[in-house]
Enzyme design. Structure first.
Site, PDB file in Angstrom:
ATOM      1  N   ASP A  60       0.827  -1.205   0.000  1.00 31.22           N
ATOM      2  CA  ASP A  60       0.000   0.000   0.000  1.00 31.22           C
ATOM      3  C   ASP A  60       0.863   1.257   0.000  1.00 31.22           C
ATOM      4  OD1 ASP A  60      -2.388  -1.338  -0.017  1.00 31.22           O
ATOM      5  OD2 ASP A  60      -2.760  -1.146   2.127  1.00 31.22           O
ATOM      6  N   ARG A  61       0.364   2.297  -0.648  1.00 30.00           N
ATOM      7  CA  ARG A  61       1.111   3.550  -0.783  1.00 30.00           C
ATOM      8  C   ARG A  61       1.499   4.130   0.572  1.00 30.00           C
ATOM      9  NH1 ARG A  61       0.260   9.085  -1.138  1.00 30.00           N
ATOM     10  NH2 ARG A  61      -1.911   8.857  -0.496  1.00 30.00           N
TER      11      ARG A  61
END
Length: 309
Positions: free
Chosen positions: A149-150
């Protein structure tokens, strides 16, 4: 059954670590398009405007497999391949560097910082770990074997050669990679730890937050206490499955939402990135048996979360 034609290699080099877009002209049994320009206008006018498509054709932005510009008046030929570079969105630079924990002829294990997407998606294109590593390491064929995930920092496995990628992706698909995360979150003496959390998590397209719903569990995480100080604690999180936002959802369900989480328990309004308040979640270790050498691999992130030790 007609065998699909294999696409030739792109005649255009990468731009800022991003591949050119490949277009294959589809079959046209109704004879709708007499020329390449007619098809491209129909295909892209809704996204960028007919005027922009016309300018791109005039400027030679669309090229064929031989690298020569495709003319708007070229006869339409189903199956023909074209390439072009799209315009990148304006992106604020993520002010943290991508670390390299390990590199050999097959893989790169990177330490992805918070706020940097793993690979291009949506409005994050050049500000991604993939684009940066391709540029910085001179590895244009580099691809991720999985995605982080970012907002989560930590270890991501990248594959150097396209022909090797499937073998490493299969490790993740078959859950033959052991991953450990660390998180900083509130401490609650009323939550008995360690604990294994099992639930059913669903994520709807277009909705930022995932949610737990009734039904057969599809997500499993183990949560252990590592250290605590005052009202905060450091936790070891071991996911058995890999659902979107799984660890964040499970920590929130325990009443221990991860520090600085913009989605759980409450979705914050969109706004400028606050680089001083990263999500306190780190992909700390990766362990697997290398599918080519048979060697047991173990990698540990060099990044650290601020919090109890």
């Amino acid at each position: 059954m007609r065998r699909r034609t294999k696409a030739p290699a792109s005649p255009l080099p990468q731009r800022d670590g991003i591949d050119a877009v490949r277009v294959r002209l589809p079959e046209d049994p109704g004879g709708v398009w007499a020329t390449v320009g007619e098809h491209l206008r129909d295909r892209y006018a809704g996204a960028v405007g007919a005027g922009r498509v016309e300018r791109m054709l005039r400027d030679g932005c669309f090229v064929g497999a031989d690298g020569r510009p495709a003319g708007g008046d070229d006869p339409y030929t189903p199956g023909r391949f074209l390439w072009f570079h799209r315009e990148f969105p304006v992106e604020e630079r993520v002010p943290f560097e991508v670390g390299v924990v390990y590199r050999d002829e097959r893989i790169v294990v990177a330490d992805k910082p918070h706020f940097l997407a793993t690979m291009p998606r949506g409005r994050h294109v050049t500000q991604t770990a993939l684009a940066r590593l391709r540029r910085e390491l001179g590895l244009p064929a580099l691809q991720p074997a999985h995605r982080l995930d970012r907002l989560t920092a930590g270890l991501v496995l990248f594959v150097v050669r396209p022909e090797d990628r499937g073998a490493y992706q299969t490790l993740f698909r078959d859950r033959r990679v052991r991953k450990e995360y660390e998180a900083v979150a509130p401490y609650d003496p009323g939550v008995a730890l360690p604990v294994t959390v099992r639930s059913r998590i669903e994520k709807e397209r277009g909705v930022q937050a995932a949610r737990e719903v009734p039904g057969e569990p599809n997500a499993e995480s183990r949560v252990e206490l590592l250290a605590r100080a005052g009202g905060l604690a450091r936790y070891r999180l071991v996911p058995v499955t890999g659902r979107t936002h799984q660890l964040r959802v499970h920590m929130n369900a325990l009443g221990l939402p991860i520090l600085n989480d913009p989605l759980y328990p409450v979705v914050r309004e969109d706004g400028p990135e606050d680089f001083g308040r990263p999500l306190a979640l780190l992909a700390r270790t990766l362990e697997f048996t290398d599918p080519f050498s048979g060697v047991e691999r173990r990698f540990e992130s060099r990044l650290r979360l601020s919090g109890p030790e």
